[in-house]
Design an enzyme around this catalytic site. Structure first.
Site, PDB file in Angstrom:
ATOM      1  N   HIS A 215       0.819  -1.215   0.000  1.00 24.51           N
ATOM      2  CA  HIS A 215       0.000   0.000   0.000  1.00 24.51           C
ATOM      3  C   HIS A 215       0.852   1.263   0.000  1.00 24.51           C
ATOM      4  O   HIS A 215       2.011   1.264   0.446  1.00 24.51           O
ATOM      5  CB  HIS A 215      -0.936   0.014   1.215  1.00 24.51           C
ATOM      6  CG  HIS A 215      -0.206   0.132   2.527  1.00 24.51           C
ATOM      7  ND1 HIS A 215       0.282   1.322   3.021  1.00 24.51           N
ATOM      8  CD2 HIS A 215       0.118  -0.800   3.440  1.00 24.51           C
ATOM      9  CE1 HIS A 215       0.866   1.132   4.176  1.00 24.51           C
ATOM     10  NE2 HIS A 215       0.796  -0.164   4.460  1.00 24.51           N
TER      11      HIS A 215
ATOM     12  N   LEU B 256      -1.263   7.725   6.765  1.00 23.35           N
ATOM     13  CA  LEU B 256      -1.144   8.887   7.645  1.00 23.35           C
ATOM     14  C   LEU B 256      -0.205   8.615   8.813  1.00 23.35           C
ATOM     15  O   LEU B 256       0.493   9.514   9.291  1.00 23.35           O
ATOM     16  CB  LEU B 256      -2.526   9.297   8.162  1.00 23.35           C
ATOM     17  CG  LEU B 256      -3.432   9.985   7.132  1.00 23.35           C
ATOM     18  CD1 LEU B 256      -4.850  10.094   7.661  1.00 23.35           C
ATOM     19  CD2 LEU B 256      -2.886  11.373   6.789  1.00 23.35           C
ATOM     20  N   TRP B 257      -0.165   7.369   9.294  1.00 22.42           N
ATOM     21  CA  TRP B 257       0.754   7.052  10.388  1.00 22.42           C
ATOM     22  C   TRP B 257       2.168   6.775   9.892  1.00 22.42           C
ATOM     23  O   TRP B 257       3.114   6.959  10.645  1.00 22.42           O
ATOM     24  CB  TRP B 257       0.204   5.881  11.207  1.00 22.42           C
ATOM     25  CG  TRP B 257      -0.816   6.321  12.218  1.00 22.42           C
ATOM     26  CD1 TRP B 257      -1.467   7.527  12.261  1.00 22.42           C
ATOM     27  CD2 TRP B 257      -1.275   5.567  13.340  1.00 22.42           C
ATOM     28  NE1 TRP B 257      -2.323   7.562  13.329  1.00 22.42           N
ATOM     29  CE2 TRP B 257      -2.229   6.365  14.023  1.00 22.42           C
ATOM     30  CE3 TRP B 257      -1.009   4.296  13.829  1.00 22.42           C
ATOM     31  CZ2 TRP B 257      -2.890   5.936  15.168  1.00 22.42           C
ATOM     32  CZ3 TRP B 257      -1.668   3.852  14.972  1.00 22.42           C
ATOM     33  CH2 TRP B 257      -2.597   4.673  15.630  1.00 22.42           C
ATOM     34  N   ASN B 258       2.325   6.339   8.635  1.00 20.22           N
ATOM     35  CA  ASN B 258       3.672   6.292   8.051  1.00 20.22           C
ATOM     36  C   ASN B 258       4.262   7.697   8.065  1.00 20.22           C
ATOM     37  O   ASN B 258       5.423   7.895   8.434  1.00 20.22           O
ATOM     38  CB  ASN B 258       3.636   5.786   6.605  1.00 20.22           C
ATOM     39  CG  ASN B 258       3.270   4.321   6.472  1.00 20.22           C
ATOM     40  OD1 ASN B 258       2.630   3.921   5.514  1.00 20.22           O
ATOM     41  ND2 ASN B 258       3.681   3.501   7.438  1.00 20.22           N
TER      42      ASN B 258
ATOM     43  N   ARG C  79      -6.128   1.067   4.015  1.00 19.77           N
ATOM     44  CA  ARG C  79      -5.016   1.566   3.200  1.00 19.77           C
ATOM     45  C   ARG C  79      -4.671   0.603   2.064  1.00 19.77           C
ATOM     46  O   ARG C  79      -4.282   1.050   0.980  1.00 19.77           O
ATOM     47  CB  ARG C  79      -3.793   1.863   4.072  1.00 19.77           C
ATOM     48  CG  ARG C  79      -3.259   0.717   4.920  1.00 19.77           C
ATOM     49  CD  ARG C  79      -2.247   1.263   5.925  1.00 19.77           C
ATOM     50  NE  ARG C  79      -1.558   0.258   6.719  1.00 19.77           N
ATOM     51  CZ  ARG C  79      -2.005  -0.238   7.860  1.00 19.77           C
ATOM     52  NH1 ARG C  79      -3.174   0.175   8.336  1.00 19.77           N
ATOM     53  NH2 ARG C  79      -1.295  -1.128   8.544  1.00 19.77           N
TER      54      ARG C  79
ATOM     55  N   GLU D  66      -1.397  -6.347   7.972  1.00 17.83           N
ATOM     56  CA  GLU D  66      -0.046  -6.086   8.443  1.00 17.83           C
ATOM     57  C   GLU D  66       0.207  -6.864   9.735  1.00 17.83           C
ATOM     58  O   GLU D  66      -0.723  -7.249  10.449  1.00 17.83           O
ATOM     59  CB  GLU D  66       0.136  -4.580   8.682  1.00 17.83           C
ATOM     60  CG  GLU D  66       1.498  -4.134   9.196  1.00 17.83           C
ATOM     61  CD  GLU D  66       2.660  -4.560   8.319  1.00 17.83           C
ATOM     62  OE1 GLU D  66       2.961  -5.777   8.296  1.00 17.83           O
ATOM     63  OE2 GLU D  66       3.266  -3.690   7.666  1.00 17.83           O
ATOM     64  N   ARG D  67       1.460  -7.087  10.023  1.00 15.83           N
ATOM     65  CA  ARG D  67       1.860  -7.692  11.294  1.00 15.83           C
ATOM     66  C   ARG D  67       1.304  -6.859  12.454  1.00 15.83           C
ATOM     67  O   ARG D  67       1.343  -5.629  12.424  1.00 15.83           O
ATOM     68  CB  ARG D  67       3.378  -7.731  11.336  1.00 15.83           C
ATOM     69  CG  ARG D  67       4.006  -8.163  12.635  1.00 15.83           C
ATOM     70  CD  ARG D  67       5.514  -8.046  12.473  1.00 15.83           C
ATOM     71  NE  ARG D  67       6.211  -8.178  13.733  1.00 15.83           N
ATOM     72  CZ  ARG D  67       7.512  -7.889  13.898  1.00 15.83           C
ATOM     73  NH1 ARG D  67       8.220  -7.453  12.860  1.00 15.83           N
ATOM     74  NH2 ARG D  67       8.082  -8.037  15.070  1.00 15.83           N
ATOM     75  N   MET D  68       0.763  -7.533  13.465  1.00 16.62           N
ATOM     76  CA  MET D  68       0.197  -6.829  14.606  1.00 16.62           C
ATOM     77  C   MET D  68       1.331  -6.474  15.572  1.00 16.62           C
ATOM     78  O   MET D  68       2.023  -7.348  16.078  1.00 16.62           O
ATOM     79  CB  MET D  68      -0.850  -7.714  15.299  1.00 16.62           C
ATOM     80  CG  MET D  68      -1.875  -6.933  16.108  1.00 16.62           C
ATOM     81  SD  MET D  68      -1.306  -6.436  17.725  1.00 16.62           S
ATOM     82  CE  MET D  68      -1.634  -7.932  18.659  1.00 16.62           C
TER      83      MET D  68
ATOM     84  N   ARG E 130      11.592  -5.353  15.468  1.00 16.61           N
ATOM     85  CA  ARG E 130      11.223  -5.032  14.094  1.00 16.61           C
ATOM     86  C   ARG E 130      11.889  -5.946  13.077  1.00 16.61           C
ATOM     87  O   ARG E 130      11.297  -6.246  12.039  1.00 16.61           O
ATOM     88  CB  ARG E 130      11.589  -3.576  13.768  1.00 16.61           C
ATOM     89  CG  ARG E 130      10.840  -2.530  14.562  1.00 16.61           C
ATOM     90  CD  ARG E 130      11.168  -1.141  14.069  1.00 16.61           C
ATOM     91  NE  ARG E 130      10.670  -0.919  12.722  1.00 16.61           N
ATOM     92  CZ  ARG E 130      10.978   0.154  11.981  1.00 16.61           C
ATOM     93  NH1 ARG E 130      11.801   1.076  12.447  1.00 16.61           N
ATOM     94  NH2 ARG E 130      10.474   0.292  10.775  1.00 16.61           N
ATOM     95  N   ARG E 131      13.112  -6.375  13.334  1.00 20.17           N
ATOM     96  CA  ARG E 131      13.893  -7.050  12.298  1.00 20.17           C
ATOM     97  C   ARG E 131      14.219  -8.505  12.578  1.00 20.17           C
ATOM     98  O   ARG E 131      14.808  -9.174  11.726  1.00 20.17           O
ATOM     99  CB  ARG E 131      15.192  -6.275  12.046  1.00 20.17           C
ATOM    100  CG  ARG E 131      14.948  -4.940  11.358  1.00 20.17           C
ATOM    101  CD  ARG E 131      14.196  -5.133  10.059  1.00 20.17           C
ATOM    102  NE  ARG E 131      13.871  -3.874   9.410  1.00 20.17           N
ATOM    103  CZ  ARG E 131      13.051  -3.746   8.393  1.00 20.17           C
ATOM    104  NH1 ARG E 131      12.457  -4.820   7.895  1.00 20.17           N
ATOM    105  NH2 ARG E 131      12.785  -2.580   7.852  1.00 20.17           N
TER     106      ARG E 131
ATOM    107  N   HIS F 197       0.541  -5.444   2.731  1.00 21.50           N
ATOM    108  CA  HIS F 197       1.418  -4.684   3.614  1.00 21.50           C
ATOM    109  C   HIS F 197       2.841  -5.229   3.581  1.00 21.50           C
ATOM    110  O   HIS F 197       3.088  -6.336   3.099  1.00 21.50           O
ATOM    111  CB  HIS F 197       0.860  -4.739   5.038  1.00 21.50           C
ATOM    112  CG  HIS F 197      -0.573  -4.338   5.114  1.00 21.50           C
ATOM    113  ND1 HIS F 197      -0.989  -3.060   5.403  1.00 21.50           N
ATOM    114  CD2 HIS F 197      -1.705  -5.055   4.896  1.00 21.50           C
ATOM    115  CE1 HIS F 197      -2.313  -3.009   5.376  1.00 21.50           C
ATOM    116  NE2 HIS F 197      -2.771  -4.203   5.063  1.00 21.50           N
TER     117      HIS F 197
END
Length: 320
Positions: free
Chosen positions: A75, A79-81, A124, A178-180, A205-206, A248
């Site tokens: 996507h 707005l939060w990105n 999104r 997306e991942r929660m 995150r990684r 996502h």
């Protein structure tokens, strides 16, 4: 290991219950038929039945399957990105830039056939799919299927066969979400690093199998996304349907891990740009990554498959 960025050209349903209610199987001897959308007697769905072979002949069917295109689109910017917040499964829309990215993605795939669209249950991803299809030269109308209740099915019926032929079914599925991110959702990424430590946040995150507090790891996201792809999307490709998935970063990374047979270490270094489509060709039971059908290299993409070249030729003849 260097970070992989898959946006360069390469060479020559809303809830789980929704999905359970929206499909069923009927046995015919050794084979079964799965209907992705349940319809009333007076209405034929825009989704056609897909036949599943006996388990022992699945590999043979994959080898004999028709060529099909698979388009993956992350996507556009949300707005939060834009605000640098952890978004996860919070349902926020696209920014103006995200809208423009979705439209640009649509221009890049405007000559590639699309028979079915799958998106997550989040707005999104749905906005991205719808906006992208406004640019397609075939001008078919994407229609979200609603089968969360009998009333929803009844009220969303289409009674014109001609209209159905000019429509593309859109299936929404929470498994493609997306991942929660658990307790990180809504937090500013920099403030989160300051609070928990940069190394800990980077690990959440990684890493592949370490989830944030009360959230999902990439491994957990992959379990649901890949299972859904195998059960619902791959059969459509086996039947020759051309499919677009708008989803996502993490759900698409999970699917690409399956398509490209990546290891857990390789997938954590995979980056997907927003609004950049990825093209795969499914043929002979194999997924062949073609990169992004960007303007300057479009000829190289189409030269790979005669079927896509013929499709574009027919579009040119029909529209001129």
């Amino acid at each position: 290991m260097a970070t992989s960025v898959f946006h360069q050209p390469i060479g020559t349903a809303q809830s789980h219950q929704h999905l359970q209610n929206s499909d069923f199987r009927h046995e015919f001897g050794h084979a079964s038929v799965k209907l992705t959308f349940k319809a009333s007697a007076s209405h034929t769905s825009v989704v056609q039945p897909v036949s599943y072979p006996p388990n022992n002949s699945t590999d043979e069917l994959r080898k004999k399957s028709s060529e099909a295109a698979l388009i993956l689109i992350r996507h556009g910017e949300s707005l939060w990105n834009e605000k640098n917040l952890f978004t996860g499964c919070v349902d926020v829309p696209l920014t103006k830039k995200g809208v423009e990215e979705a439209i640009e993605a649509g221009k890049r795939i405007s000559n590639i056939p699309v028979d079915m669209i799958y998106t997550s249950a989040l707005i999104r991803a749905q906005m991205t799919a719808m906006l992208a299809m406004t640019q397609h030269r075939r001008k078919k109308v994407p229609i979200i299927l609603h089968s969360e209740s009998e009333q929803a099915r009844e009220w969303s019926q289409i009674f014109s066969e001609d209209t159905k032929k000019q429509s593309i079914p859109v299936v929404t599925a929470w498994q493609l979400n997306e991942r929660m991110y658990g307790e990180l959702q809504g937090l500013n990424k920099q403030e989160t690093a300051d609070r928990f430590g940069k190394e800990k946040v980077h690990e959440w995150r990684r890493s592949y199998d370490i989830p944030p507090p009360n959230g999902e790891s990439l491994e957990m996201c992959a379990e649901r996304a890949v299972a859904y792809f195998k059960d619902h999307i791959e059969p459509q490709l086996l039947s020759g349907k051309n499919v677009m998935i708008a989803a996502h970063g993490n759900s698409l990374r999970s699917i690409i891990m399956y398509l490209d047979k990546l290891t857990s270490q390789e997938v954590i270094n995979l980056e997907l740009s927003t609004g950049i489509p990825m093209l795969y060709i499914f043929k002979g039971g194999k997924f062949i990554r073609r990169g992004s059908p960007a303007g300057p290299t479009e000829a190289g993409v189409y030269a790979y498959t005669r079927r896509l070249a013929l499709y574009r030729q027919k579009l040119d003849e029909m529209l001129h």
